[in-house]
Design an enzyme around this catalytic site. Structure first.
Site, PDB file in Angstrom:
ATOM      1  N   ASN A   1       0.733  -1.411   0.164  1.00  0.00           N
ATOM      2  CA  ASN A   1       0.064   0.037   0.157  1.00  0.00           C
ATOM      3  C   ASN A   1       1.079   1.193  -0.068  1.00  0.00           C
ATOM      4  OD1 ASN A   1      -2.421  -1.703   0.188  1.00  0.00           O
ATOM      5  ND2 ASN A   1      -2.105  -1.577   2.449  1.00  0.00           N
TER       6      ASN A   1
ATOM      7  N   HIS B   1       6.573  -1.417   3.757  1.00  0.00           N
ATOM      8  CA  HIS B   1       6.260  -2.617   4.091  1.00  0.00           C
ATOM      9  C   HIS B   1       5.389  -3.459   2.994  1.00  0.00           C
ATOM     10  CE1 HIS B   1       2.901  -0.172   5.634  1.00  0.00           C
ATOM     11  NE2 HIS B   1       1.987  -1.527   5.730  1.00  0.00           N
TER      12      HIS B   1
ATOM     13  N   GLN C   1      -2.159   3.025   2.909  1.00  0.00           N
ATOM     14  CA  GLN C   1      -1.051   2.771   3.769  1.00  0.00           C
ATOM     15  C   GLN C   1      -1.275   3.602   5.051  1.00  0.00           C
ATOM     16  OE1 GLN C   1       2.785   4.617   2.058  1.00  0.00           O
ATOM     17  NE2 GLN C   1       3.772   3.620   3.960  1.00  0.00           N
TER      18      GLN C   1
ATOM     19  N   HIS D   1       2.922  -6.918   2.665  1.00  0.00           N
ATOM     20  CA  HIS D   1       1.877  -7.598   3.323  1.00  0.00           C
ATOM     21  C   HIS D   1       2.192  -8.811   2.593  1.00  0.00           C
ATOM     22  CE1 HIS D   1      -0.600  -4.449   5.667  1.00  0.00           C
ATOM     23  NE2 HIS D   1      -0.062  -3.630   4.666  1.00  0.00           N
TER      24      HIS D   1
END
Length: 112
Positions: free
Chosen positions: A85, A98, A92, A100
């Site tokens: 995201n 990051h 986000q 997922h």
């Protein structure tokens, strides 16, 4: 630094770490959206995918390769989803890049 993921990386906030190396860590999401829901996070703070530069290409490849390795280790043989995201409109919620990693159930599109 006040970044939530930086605090998890430095150990000042506990997490259920699944994997770690010199470039990234992976830990369980505290609000899982699937039976397997892990976050793969670079140790170096990068706010989002929108901030990535050309020199970050090896790091991005590392994050994806480690995600695939973790998925195999977790037995996600029927498939899994990886999501990044980016920004508020992209969903986000933590301003640290990051990835997922979600699996353990059939995924639908659009997500829901």
């Amino acid at each position: 630094m006040s970044c939530l993921f930086c605090k998890i990386i430095d150990g000042s906030i506990p997490s259920n770490r699944i994997y770690e190396d010199e470039e990234c860590i992976a830990f369980a999401d505290i609000h899982p959206q699937a039976p397997a829901h892990l976050l793969v996070v670079p140790r170096r703070h990068i706010g989002s995918l929108a901030e990535v530069a050309g020199e970050d290409t090896p790091l991005l490849g590392h994050l994806l390769a480690k995600s695939a390795e973790i998925a195999r280790q977790r037995g996600l043989t029927k498939g899994y989803r990886t999501v990044i995201n980016t920004g508020a409109d992209g969903g986000q919620t933590v301003d640290h890049l990051h990835l997922h990693l979600l699996g353990g159930r059939h995924m639908v599109w659009p997500p829901g």
